[in-house]
Scaffold this motif. Structure first.
Motif, mmCIF file in Angstrom:
data_model
loop_
_atom_site.group_PDB
_atom_site.id
_atom_site.type_symbol
_atom_site.label_atom_id
_atom_site.label_comp_id
_atom_site.label_asym_id
_atom_site.label_seq_id
_atom_site.Cartn_x
_atom_site.Cartn_y
_atom_site.Cartn_z
ATOM 1 N N ARG A 29 1.814 -0.173 -9.536
ATOM 2 C CA ARG A 29 1.996 0.511 -8.202
ATOM 3 C C ARG A 29 1.368 -0.076 -7.142
ATOM 4 N NH1 ARG A 29 -1.550 3.587 -6.101
ATOM 5 N NH2 ARG A 29 -2.848 3.708 -7.578
ATOM 6 N N ARG A 30 -0.203 -0.599 -7.387
ATOM 7 C CA ARG A 30 -0.588 -1.485 -6.310
ATOM 8 C C ARG A 30 0.088 -2.566 -5.890
ATOM 9 N NH1 ARG A 30 -5.852 0.365 -5.773
ATOM 10 N NH2 ARG A 30 -6.439 1.712 -7.064
ATOM 11 N N MET A 31 0.634 -3.161 -6.807
ATOM 12 C CA MET A 31 1.605 -4.627 -6.470
ATOM 13 C C MET A 31 2.465 -4.056 -5.527
ATOM 14 S SD MET A 31 3.308 -7.084 -9.290
ATOM 15 C CE MET A 31 2.209 -6.263 -10.682
ATOM 16 N N LYS A 32 3.368 -3.407 -6.068
ATOM 17 C CA LYS A 32 4.552 -2.848 -4.852
ATOM 18 C C LYS A 32 3.915 -2.461 -3.783
ATOM 19 C CE LYS A 32 7.554 -1.308 -8.651
ATOM 20 N NZ LYS A 32 8.006 0.071 -9.422
ATOM 21 N N GLU A 33 2.917 -1.913 -3.497
ATOM 22 C CA GLU A 33 2.441 -1.347 -2.146
ATOM 23 C C GLU A 33 1.778 -2.522 -1.500
ATOM 24 O OE1 GLU A 33 -0.115 2.768 -2.819
ATOM 25 O OE2 GLU A 33 -1.214 1.270 -1.633
ATOM 26 N N ALA A 34 1.357 -3.288 -2.397
ATOM 27 C CA ALA A 34 0.439 -4.474 -1.425
ATOM 28 C C ALA A 34 1.591 -5.380 -1.158
ATOM 29 C CB ALA A 34 -0.432 -5.343 -2.594
ATOM 30 N N ILE A 35 2.891 -5.642 -1.694
ATOM 31 C CA ILE A 35 3.987 -6.374 -1.308
ATOM 32 C C ILE A 35 4.308 -5.618 0.088
ATOM 33 C CG2 ILE A 35 6.309 -7.205 -1.884
ATOM 34 C CD1 ILE A 35 5.236 -7.820 -4.792
ATOM 35 N N GLY A 36 4.671 -4.579 -0.157
ATOM 36 C CA GLY A 36 5.025 -3.879 1.014
ATOM 37 C C GLY A 36 4.359 -3.790 2.124
ATOM 38 N N ASN A 37 3.077 -3.699 2.221
ATOM 39 C CA ASN A 37 2.281 -3.533 3.471
ATOM 40 C C ASN A 37 1.362 -4.780 3.686
ATOM 41 O OD1 ASN A 37 0.125 -3.449 1.642
ATOM 42 N ND2 ASN A 37 -0.298 -1.452 1.732
ATOM 43 N N GLU A 82 6.922 -9.886 -14.363
ATOM 44 C CA GLU A 82 8.138 -10.581 -14.576
ATOM 45 C C GLU A 82 8.762 -9.332 -15.719
ATOM 46 O OE1 GLU A 82 6.206 -13.725 -16.923
ATOM 47 O OE2 GLU A 82 6.739 -15.160 -15.139
ATOM 48 N N ARG A 83 8.007 -8.598 -16.243
ATOM 49 C CA ARG A 83 8.526 -7.590 -17.235
ATOM 50 C C ARG A 83 9.175 -6.218 -16.361
ATOM 51 N NH1 ARG A 83 4.329 -5.472 -20.150
ATOM 52 N NH2 ARG A 83 2.574 -6.990 -19.459
ATOM 53 N N ASN A 84 8.870 -6.168 -15.275
ATOM 54 C CA ASN A 84 9.340 -5.033 -14.388
ATOM 55 C C ASN A 84 10.253 -5.656 -13.091
ATOM 56 O OD1 ASN A 84 8.069 -2.367 -15.385
ATOM 57 N ND2 ASN A 84 6.419 -3.944 -15.415
ATOM 58 N N GLY A 85 10.679 -6.743 -13.383
ATOM 59 C CA GLY A 85 11.760 -7.258 -12.634
ATOM 60 C C GLY A 85 11.408 -7.297 -11.073
ATOM 61 N N ILE A 86 10.040 -7.379 -10.748
ATOM 62 C CA ILE A 86 9.621 -7.694 -9.533
ATOM 63 C C ILE A 86 8.968 -8.854 -9.196
ATOM 64 C CG2 ILE A 86 9.622 -5.169 -8.791
ATOM 65 C CD1 ILE A 86 6.478 -5.511 -8.859
#
Ligand code: C2E
Ligand code: MG
Ligand code: MG
Ligand code: MG
Length: 275
Positions: A29-37, A82-86
């Protein structure tokens, strides 16, 4: 009694498993957020060119803030991505940021080349060379100042498809480094056939050379084979002066390790290299 104990074990096991799943979900969750912002960080570890006694290269390493003032381990972050396709999204982010930094600061810092790690997924997409080249070019950086690092074991596993992509990247001017060399797969035989320019000796080998004469011989053999094939060698994970001396004596060109410098933020790097 046995049944009761195994019930307890299963309960402990389930608890532990749930904790791992919760932690991983949190990191993701933090990874997606950090890539986004844009708060995902890219740090840099300087690499010493022995001949000049100066830092002439650096490696970009992803750093995900853990929300408590620290960072999650890069290894864990990458494996989750890698395991979550991002990992492609994460990889694009790091690549763009590192290339832009190189374009803006490379000359001033005297850093000629920046190394950027690639996951295998990034190499196996359709038109991945075209995609990576477009991203690199969009930052305006010279391709010959970019080194793309790919883990040895991964390259060997998908050698046919990955080689084509790597060849295209090389033809466009980028350098390719074989990362984590000297563990497991290592075969000196194929060094002359791989589409690579640089070999990065894995830390696990570096850290055995003082205690195991056989490993030092292996290092020297790698350096000699590399030189015959026109490849440059970097030793990773050099932590002590004694290691540094032994490695310098082996004839390899570049050293990366805590002995010289740890990975640091772009601001820290600019502070430490400018003065
Ligand atoms: P790597 O590419 O082999 O990077 C070198 C790792 O060794 C880095 O760990 C670095 O901090 C560490 N290191 C360097 N010198 C020393 C030393 O003297 N002693 C010790 N103990 N360690 C040293 P880090 O930053 O934790 O990264 C771990 C791995 O995660 C990297 O290994 C790379 O495989 C992967 N990684 C990091 N960033 C990225 C990225 O942006 N994309 C991809 N695909 N992978 C990445
Ligand atoms: Mg690397
Ligand atoms: Mg490595
Ligand atoms: Mg590695």
């Amino acid at each position: 009694r046995f049944a009761k104990e195994s019930d307890q074990l299963i309960a402990i096991y389930n608890e532990r498993l749930e904790e791992i799943i919760r932690t991983e979900a949190d990191i993701l969750r933090r990874m997606k957020e950090a890539i986004g912002n844009g708060t995902l960080e890219v740090w840099y570890q300087p690499i010493m060119l022995l001949e000049e006694g100066r830092y002439r290269a650096a490696e970009a390493l992803v750093r995900l803030p853990d929300g408590k003032g620290g960072y999650f381990s890069a290894g864990q972050v990458i494996s989750l991505a890698e395991r979550n396709g991002i990992v492609e999204e994460l990889g694009d982010y790091v690549l763009t940021k590192a290339c832009a930094f190189m374009k803006e600061q490379g000359d001033r810092l005297g850093v000629q080349r920046i190394g950027i790690n690639l996951s295998v997924q990034q190499l196996l997409l359709d038109n991945s060379a075209g995609h990576l080249l477009e991203l690199i070019r969009s930052t305006g950086v010279d391709l010959n100042r970019i080194t793309l690092e790919i883990t040895e074991s991964i390259l060997i596993q998908s050698i046919d498809r990955a080689s084509k992509t790597l060849e295209k990247l090389r033809q466009a001017g980028a350098h390719i480094a074989l990362d984590d060399f000297g563990v497991g797969y290592s075969s000196l035989n194929y060094l002359s056939n791989l589409p690579v320019d640089i070999i990065k000796i894995d830390r696990s080998l570096t850290q055995q050379i003082l205690t195991q004469p056989k490993q030092y011989k292996l290092l020297k053999t790698i350096v000699d084979m590399a030189s015959i094939n026109g490849l440059v060698v970097v030793a990773e994970g050099v932590e002590t002066e004694a290691e540094q001396k032994a490695i310098a004596a082996s004839g390899l060109q570049y050293i990366q390790g805590y002995y010289y410098a740890r990975p640091m933020s772009d601001e820290k790097l600019m502070q430490s290299l400018q003065d």
